[in-house]
Motif scaffolding. Structure first.
Motif, PDB file in Angstrom:
ATOM      1  N   MET A   1     -12.493  54.465 -30.691  1.00 29.01           N
ATOM      2  CA  MET A   1     -11.717  55.120 -29.930  1.00 29.01           C
ATOM      3  C   MET A   1     -11.251  53.678 -28.580  1.00 29.01           C
ATOM      4  N   LYS A   2      -9.357  54.594 -29.505  1.00 31.00           N
ATOM      5  CA  LYS A   2      -8.604  53.036 -27.966  1.00 31.00           C
ATOM      6  C   LYS A   2      -9.164  53.369 -26.610  1.00 31.00           C
ATOM      7  N   LEU A   3      -9.025  52.478 -25.856  1.00 27.40           N
ATOM      8  CA  LEU A   3      -9.334  52.368 -24.746  1.00 27.40           C
ATOM      9  C   LEU A   3      -7.654  51.979 -23.575  1.00 27.40           C
ATOM     10  N   PHE A   4      -7.521  53.140 -23.495  1.00 29.56           N
ATOM     11  CA  PHE A   4      -5.979  52.844 -22.604  1.00 29.56           C
ATOM     12  C   PHE A   4      -6.274  52.257 -21.033  1.00 29.56           C
ATOM     13  N   VAL A   5      -5.220  51.675 -20.162  1.00 28.64           N
ATOM     14  CA  VAL A   5      -5.906  52.119 -18.438  1.00 28.64           C
ATOM     15  C   VAL A   5      -4.642  52.624 -17.793  1.00 28.64           C
ATOM     16  N   GLY A  24      -4.285  49.377 -24.573  1.00 24.35           N
ATOM     17  CA  GLY A  24      -2.465  49.821 -24.539  1.00 24.35           C
ATOM     18  C   GLY A  24      -2.804  50.134 -22.356  1.00 24.35           C
ATOM     19  N   VAL A  25      -1.655  50.852 -22.297  1.00 24.10           N
ATOM     20  CA  VAL A  25      -1.379  51.524 -20.581  1.00 24.10           C
ATOM     21  C   VAL A  25      -0.269  52.785 -20.596  1.00 24.10           C
ATOM     22  N   THR A  26      -0.696  53.905 -19.500  1.00 22.77           N
ATOM     23  CA  THR A  26      -0.455  55.028 -19.684  1.00 22.77           C
ATOM     24  C   THR A  26      -0.008  54.345 -18.320  1.00 22.77           C
ATOM     25  N   THR A  27       1.480  55.269 -18.003  1.00 17.55           N
ATOM     26  CA  THR A  27       1.529  55.169 -16.189  1.00 17.55           C
ATOM     27  C   THR A  27       2.453  56.808 -16.237  1.00 17.55           C
ATOM     28  N   ASN A  28       3.160  57.398 -15.070  1.00 18.00           N
ATOM     29  CA  ASN A  28       3.524  58.521 -14.713  1.00 18.00           C
ATOM     30  C   ASN A  28       3.635  58.022 -13.838  1.00 18.00           C
ATOM     31  N   VAL A 160      -4.856  62.491 -30.944  1.00 17.93           N
ATOM     32  CA  VAL A 160      -5.670  63.002 -29.428  1.00 17.93           C
ATOM     33  C   VAL A 160      -5.812  61.946 -28.158  1.00 17.93           C
ATOM     34  N   LEU A 161      -4.874  62.232 -27.101  1.00 16.00           N
ATOM     35  CA  LEU A 161      -5.121  61.514 -25.782  1.00 16.00           C
ATOM     36  C   LEU A 161      -6.268  62.677 -24.855  1.00 16.00           C
ATOM     37  N   ALA A 162      -7.191  61.947 -24.909  1.00 15.07           N
ATOM     38  CA  ALA A 162      -8.191  61.932 -23.194  1.00 15.07           C
ATOM     39  C   ALA A 162      -7.601  61.747 -22.127  1.00 15.07           C
ATOM     40  N   ALA A 163      -6.758  62.316 -20.965  1.00 14.84           N
ATOM     41  CA  ALA A 163      -6.361  61.610 -20.305  1.00 14.84           C
ATOM     42  C   ALA A 163      -6.734  62.805 -18.902  1.00 14.84           C
ATOM     43  N   ALA A 177     -16.867  62.732 -28.733  1.00 16.64           N
ATOM     44  CA  ALA A 177     -15.437  64.035 -29.301  1.00 16.64           C
ATOM     45  C   ALA A 177     -14.265  64.272 -30.401  1.00 16.64           C
ATOM     46  N   GLY A 178     -14.708  62.850 -30.778  1.00 15.00           N
ATOM     47  CA  GLY A 178     -14.038  62.390 -31.529  1.00 15.00           C
ATOM     48  C   GLY A 178     -12.188  61.973 -31.414  1.00 15.00           C
ATOM     49  N   ALA A 179     -12.183  61.860 -29.927  1.00 11.82           N
ATOM     50  CA  ALA A 179     -10.157  61.701 -29.100  1.00 11.82           C
ATOM     51  C   ALA A 179     -10.194  60.499 -29.570  1.00 11.82           C
ATOM     52  N   HIS A 180      -8.924  60.205 -30.343  1.00  8.88           N
ATOM     53  CA  HIS A 180      -8.414  59.234 -30.508  1.00  8.88           C
ATOM     54  C   HIS A 180      -8.641  57.568 -29.431  1.00  8.88           C
ATOM     55  N   ILE A 181      -8.198  58.237 -28.553  1.00  8.62           N
ATOM     56  CA  ILE A 181      -7.451  57.166 -27.460  1.00  8.62           C
ATOM     57  C   ILE A 181      -8.258  58.068 -25.870  1.00  8.62           C
TER      58      ILE A 181
END
Ligand code: E4P
Length: 221
Positions: A1-5, A24-28, A160-163, A177-181
């Motif tokens: 599973m990839k880990l984004f901050v 990777g990184v997520t912003t909003n 699927v990105l678990a956010a 659950a197998g989330a990709h990220i």
């Protein structure tokens, strides 16, 4: 599973990246607004720190305006993934952007139905906001599990990105659950490192080491 901050703070991103575990990184818009900085400048700063998918969100509501906005954001850097909201207008825009090869992250997904629609229109990532589902008494992780199973059953390329992750157990469950990220707040990534037995174990190893070294010194003298 990839880990984004999940942050727009350069200080947090730099620190988390120094641990070597960030993909990777997520912003909003809320996270960027908190920083009080220019959006493009901040996204480019983040791209300089992390060589991986960086999510930057559109703020237009109509497809006609969202598409040019998304094209512009995508042109900032090859790693930018444009966040598109899960609305009818958003999906209309997504169809056009996917056909152009623009990398996307469909945001504000709370159900399998919404995730299916995003996957059908070629979303690169589908962000399931599991914490917010939990907040209203639902089971956010069940939605993540459904999305992982159904995407696999039908061979969708979307990941699927678990956010909206709120605590370390969410990360464990997303991985199971197998989330990709999983995109994880800085504070929760720090918590992932922690275990009292690690601290106790390290303290004991060092105490034993110091004691043995002191005894050796005495024996040699
Ligand atoms: C993901 O991309 C979102 O920025 C984020 O996970 C939202 O989390 P929140 O529900 O804690 O605001």
């Amino acid at each position: 599973m990839k880990l984004f901050v999940d942050t727009a703070s350069v200080a947090e991103i730099r620190e988390a990246h120094s641990w070597g575990v960030i993909d990777g990184v997520t912003t909003n818009p809320s996270l960027v607004a908190k920083e009080g900085v220019d959006f493009k400048t901040r996204i480019l700063e983040i791209c300089d720190i992390v060589d991986g998918p960086i999510s930057a969100e559109t703020v237009q509501l109509r497809a006609e305006e969202m598409v040019p906005e998304a094209r512009e954001i995508a042109a900032w850097h090859p790693n930018v993934h444009v966040k598109i909201p899960m609305t009818r207008e958003g999906m209309k825009a997504l169809k056009v952007l996917s056909a152009e090869g623009i990398k996307t992250n469909v945001t504000l997904v709370f159900s399998l139905n919404q995730a299916l629609l995003a996957a059908k229109n070629g979303a690169t990532f589908v962000s399931v906001f599991l914490g917010r589902v939990d907040d209203i008494g639902g089971d956010g992780m069940a939605v993540v599990r459904q999305c992982v199973d159904v995407f696999e059953n039908y061979g969708f390329d979307s990941q699927v990105l678990a956010a909206s992750i709120r605590h370390p157990l969410h990360v464990v469950q997303a991985a199971e659950a197998g989330a990709h990220i999983s995109t994880v707040p800085y504070k929760v990534i720090k918590q992932m490192f922690e275990h009292p037995l690690t601290d106790i174990g390290l303290e004991r190893f060092l105490a034993d080491w110091e004691k043995a070294m002191a005894e050796l010194k005495v024996a040699k003298a």
